[in-house]
Design an enzyme around this catalytic site. Structure first.
Site, PDB file in Angstrom:
ATOM      1  N   HIS A 181       0.809  -1.221   0.000  1.00  0.00           N
ATOM      2  CA  HIS A 181       0.000   0.000   0.000  1.00  0.00           C
ATOM      3  C   HIS A 181       0.847   1.279   0.000  1.00  0.00           C
ATOM      4  O   HIS A 181       0.328   2.352  -0.272  1.00  0.00           O
ATOM      5  CB  HIS A 181      -1.039  -0.008   1.131  1.00  0.00           C
ATOM      6  CG  HIS A 181      -0.498   0.388   2.468  1.00  0.00           C
ATOM      7  ND1 HIS A 181       0.110  -0.491   3.319  1.00  0.00           N
ATOM      8  CD2 HIS A 181      -0.475   1.581   3.100  1.00  0.00           C
ATOM      9  CE1 HIS A 181       0.485   0.141   4.410  1.00  0.00           C
ATOM     10  NE2 HIS A 181       0.128   1.406   4.312  1.00  0.00           N
ATOM     11  N   LYS A 185       0.268   5.412  -1.900  1.00  0.00           N
ATOM     12  CA  LYS A 185       0.263   6.748  -1.308  1.00  0.00           C
ATOM     13  C   LYS A 185       0.611   7.760  -2.405  1.00  0.00           C
ATOM     14  O   LYS A 185       1.623   7.623  -3.084  1.00  0.00           O
ATOM     15  CB  LYS A 185       1.314   6.845  -0.188  1.00  0.00           C
ATOM     16  CG  LYS A 185       0.963   6.031   1.052  1.00  0.00           C
ATOM     17  CD  LYS A 185       2.065   6.195   2.097  1.00  0.00           C
ATOM     18  CE  LYS A 185       1.933   5.204   3.227  1.00  0.00           C
ATOM     19  NZ  LYS A 185       0.976   5.563   4.250  1.00  0.00           N
ATOM     20  N   GLU A 219       5.845   5.357  13.771  1.00  0.00           N
ATOM     21  CA  GLU A 219       4.428   5.409  14.147  1.00  0.00           C
ATOM     22  C   GLU A 219       4.307   5.689  15.633  1.00  0.00           C
ATOM     23  O   GLU A 219       5.211   5.349  16.409  1.00  0.00           O
ATOM     24  CB  GLU A 219       3.770   4.063  13.840  1.00  0.00           C
ATOM     25  CG  GLU A 219       3.827   3.685  12.376  1.00  0.00           C
ATOM     26  CD  GLU A 219       3.134   2.349  12.113  1.00  0.00           C
ATOM     27  OE1 GLU A 219       1.963   2.362  11.749  1.00  0.00           O
ATOM     28  OE2 GLU A 219       3.783   1.316  12.299  1.00  0.00           O
ATOM     29  N   ASP A 238       7.569  -6.925   8.913  1.00  0.00           N
ATOM     30  CA  ASP A 238       6.332  -6.179   8.664  1.00  0.00           C
ATOM     31  C   ASP A 238       6.588  -4.947   7.781  1.00  0.00           C
ATOM     32  O   ASP A 238       5.727  -4.551   7.010  1.00  0.00           O
ATOM     33  CB  ASP A 238       5.769  -5.728  10.024  1.00  0.00           C
ATOM     34  CG  ASP A 238       4.366  -5.140   9.927  1.00  0.00           C
ATOM     35  OD1 ASP A 238       3.596  -5.577   9.044  1.00  0.00           O
ATOM     36  OD2 ASP A 238       4.034  -4.253  10.740  1.00  0.00           O
ATOM     37  N   HIS A 243       7.596  -2.077   2.710  1.00  0.00           N
ATOM     38  CA  HIS A 243       7.372  -0.625   2.673  1.00  0.00           C
ATOM     39  C   HIS A 243       8.674   0.199   2.568  1.00  0.00           C
ATOM     40  O   HIS A 243       8.779   1.104   1.746  1.00  0.00           O
ATOM     41  CB  HIS A 243       6.609  -0.163   3.917  1.00  0.00           C
ATOM     42  CG  HIS A 243       5.289  -0.839   4.081  1.00  0.00           C
ATOM     43  ND1 HIS A 243       4.544  -1.296   3.019  1.00  0.00           N
ATOM     44  CD2 HIS A 243       4.557  -1.151   5.191  1.00  0.00           C
ATOM     45  CE1 HIS A 243       3.427  -1.846   3.467  1.00  0.00           C
ATOM     46  NE2 HIS A 243       3.415  -1.770   4.777  1.00  0.00           N
ATOM     47  N   LYS A 339       7.176   1.244  16.182  1.00  0.00           N
ATOM     48  CA  LYS A 339       5.877   1.621  16.746  1.00  0.00           C
ATOM     49  C   LYS A 339       6.106   2.331  18.073  1.00  0.00           C
ATOM     50  O   LYS A 339       7.158   2.184  18.693  1.00  0.00           O
ATOM     51  CB  LYS A 339       5.033   0.367  16.941  1.00  0.00           C
ATOM     52  CG  LYS A 339       4.727  -0.321  15.611  1.00  0.00           C
ATOM     53  CD  LYS A 339       3.482  -1.159  15.670  1.00  0.00           C
ATOM     54  CE  LYS A 339       3.202  -1.835  14.345  1.00  0.00           C
ATOM     55  NZ  LYS A 339       2.540  -0.955  13.372  1.00  0.00           N
TER      56      LYS A 339
HETATM   57  C1  BG6 Z   1       1.188  -2.169   7.496  1.00  0.00           C
HETATM   58  C2  BG6 Z   1       1.822  -2.801   8.696  1.00  0.00           C
HETATM   59  O1  BG6 Z   1       1.538  -2.868   6.335  1.00  0.00           O
HETATM   60  O2  BG6 Z   1       1.618  -0.819   7.399  1.00  0.00           O
HETATM   61  C3  BG6 Z   1       1.442  -2.039   9.937  1.00  0.00           C
HETATM   62  O3  BG6 Z   1       1.399  -4.159   8.810  1.00  0.00           O
HETATM   63  C4  BG6 Z   1       1.782  -0.567   9.808  1.00  0.00           C
HETATM   64  O4  BG6 Z   1       2.079  -2.592  11.092  1.00  0.00           O
HETATM   65  C5  BG6 Z   1       1.259   0.002   8.493  1.00  0.00           C
HETATM   66  O5  BG6 Z   1       1.180   0.120  10.881  1.00  0.00           O
HETATM   67  C6  BG6 Z   1       1.808   1.382   8.251  1.00  0.00           C
HETATM   68  O6  BG6 Z   1       1.155   1.959   7.166  1.00  0.00           O
HETATM   69  P1  BG6 Z   1       0.796   3.501   7.124  1.00  0.00           P
HETATM   70  O7  BG6 Z   1       0.222   3.719   5.774  1.00  0.00           O
HETATM   71  O8  BG6 Z   1      -0.174   3.738   8.234  1.00  0.00           O
HETATM   72  O9  BG6 Z   1       2.089   4.213   7.332  1.00  0.00           O
END
Ligand code: BG6
Length: 485
Positions: A181, A185, A219, A238, A243, A339
């Site tokens: 995802h 963005k 986060e 994760d 990402h 986190k």
């Molecule tokens: C997800 C993870 O893929 O991405 C999560 O599993 C994380 O742990 C999240 O919180 C972060 O995505 P974003 O878009 O909120 O930065």
């Protein structure tokens, strides 16, 4: 407008369907780009009527949209848009590990074009792929069949290779959409435009001018209700090969010769292939202890629901890596994610070298005069740091910052992040999806530190900048992290 197709959701009752998939479909419906014949087939273990499924999601998403004010592209849910999206839903209750349900899916689809979307736990990905293959659901005849596979795609190189093998035994690469995802963005997609639609940046984008790069996904949230998932995953798996490596590949790739999916994807893979295997000494893992964020007390990770009170799973990872190619030789890339940190911030900061000679007196001890920061979340924009003369009688240079913000410039609201990805999949464009080779290159780079379990686990208090060991990772190179504020 997207072509006619049926979206088959495996795990239609799950969290992902509620948080990302259906809200994004809703946005596409609100933009009026879904085909008029758009249809949803939900596959889930628990029997429900299509009406009950839709009503339940409507309530849940309305509440969720309210909580996350501003994050939902179209504000309050509009019933007529919702009904348009949900006008053709079929619910198939069954067990995804049994062949029978796939026969029913085949019966429902007939000769429809379809996208199979896996919103289930990763351990089922292989089973569903094999079953779809056996039921001949990937065969195309004047219509298309595609599959969207969520992360985590494997948990190391061997498992990612095995999953790619299963997928490719039943479907062609151009039918397989490995989703991340972060590619959805808007500000991430724009990094390519900023790099390659301007003359300004590209000449400087190389080791002659760049000192180092910092990639951050910080986060403030903890593991929330995902303790069970997180205990088996941890911060490294994760966030890093998926990402953070998405951000790394867009930051570091060479200019592609076109925007064709295979061209862009192979440039990204080439970049990841050039990562020097990461060593344990360049890697820090840590876990949050109890602390305070914004004045509010937060539990330690070990006290979170569904977490082992003696857990040694990391909630933070930082690493230093090198890219062994002509452009990046000698430029360290520092990556961090965690986190329960001091601030929410997803950002790529490109830090430039100092001028070869200091002509001016320095107004402050700032050691990073020129930085370009791609601000990706929650602020979306671009910030540039540079030096100006401090007003006054002395010749003193001092750092200032100039910021562009998407929300000031463009009227469109933030989106959920999957809209462009779903839309591209409907159109058969894989540019924003990961190829088998990209995924494997990412895991390969991490082989020396994955699993992170046999590394020394460090600690930080909720609300901290991170563990001190992550600061030391940069301090030993005479550098420091940009603060999380
Ligand atoms: C997800 C993870 O893929 O991405 C999560 O599993 C994380 O742990 C999240 O919180 C972060 O995505 P974003 O878009 O909120 O930065």
């Amino acid at each position: 407008r997207a072509p006619d197709c049926t979206l088959v959701i495996f795990g239609g009752g799950g969290d992902l369907t509620k948080r990302l998939l259906v809200p994004s479909l809703y946005d596409l419906a609100a933009m009026d780009v879904l085909s008029r014949k758009f249809r949803i087939v939900v596959v889930d273990r628990t029997e429900m009527t299509p009406e009950a499924w839709s009503a339940h999601l409507f309530d849940e998403i309305s509440a969720f949209a309210k909580d996350k004010a501003g994050e939902f592209a179209h504000g309050r849910l509009d019933k007529s848009v919702w009904q348009k999206m949900m006008k053709n839903v079929e619910f198939l209750a069954g067990d995804i590990t049994e062949p029978e349900i796939y026969q029913r899916v085949a019966g429902s689809l007939g000769n429809d074009s379809a996208i199979f979307y896996f919103a289930v736990a990763a351990q089922f990905f292989g089973t569903i792929l094999k079953s779809l293959g056996k039921a001949k659901l990937f065969e195309e005849d004047g219509f298309f069949r595609r599959v969207i596979i969520e992360k985590p795609f494997g948990h190391n190189l061997a498992s990612a290779k095995a999953l790619n093998k299963v997928a490719l035994a039943h479907a062609r690469e151009d039918q397989i959409y490995r989703i991340d995802h972060f590619f959805g963005k808007e500000a991430v997609q724009s990094m390519m435009a900023i790099r390659f639609a301007n003359t300004l940046f590209e000449p400087l984008w190389r080791q002659e001018y760049i000192d180092h790069v910092q990639i951050t996904a910080a986060e403030t949230i903890g593991v929330e209700k995902r303790g069970k998932f997180y205990e088996g995953t941890g911060a490294l798996r994760d966030m890093v090969p998926n990402h953070l490596f998405v951000l790394l590949s867009i930051t570091g790739m060479a200019p592609p010769s076109s925007l064709a999916a295979e061209v862009v994807r192979s440039e990204k893979t080439r970049l990841l292939d050039a990562i020097r295997p990461i060593k344990v000494k360049d890697f820090v893992v840590a876990q949050y202890r109890a602390g305070k964020i914004g004045g509010e007390k937060r539990l330690a990770y070990r006290s979170e629901p569904n977490v082992d009170p003696k857990s040694d799973v990391e909630t933070y990872a930082a690493l230093k890596l090198h890219i062994d190619n002509w452009r990046w030789a000698g430029v360290p890339f520092y990556l961090r994610t965690g986190k329960r940190l001091a601030a929410r911030k997803t950002e790529v900061a490109v830090v430039f070298k100092k001028t070869p000679y200091q002509l001016f007196k320095q107004g402050s001890a700032d050691s990073m005069p020129n930085v370009i920061r791609f601000q990706l979340d929650p602020i979306r924009g671009l910030a540039m740091h540079f030096m100006v003369k401090e007003p006054g009688l002395e010749e003193v240079a001092t750092p200032v910052q100039n910021t562009f913000r998407y929300d000031d410039f463009f009227k469109s609201r933030a989106n959920v992040g999957y809209e462009a990805l779903l839309y591209d999949c409907m159109h058969g464009d894989q540019m924003l999806f990961q190829s088998a080779a990209t995924i494997e290159a990412g895991w390969a780079a991490l082989e020396g530190v994955n699993p992170p379990k046999n590394r020394k686990l460090c600690f930080y208090a909720a609300g901290d900048q991170g563990p001190k060991e992550a600061d030391q990772l940069l301090e030993r190179d005479g550098r420091s992290w940009l603060p999380l504020i």
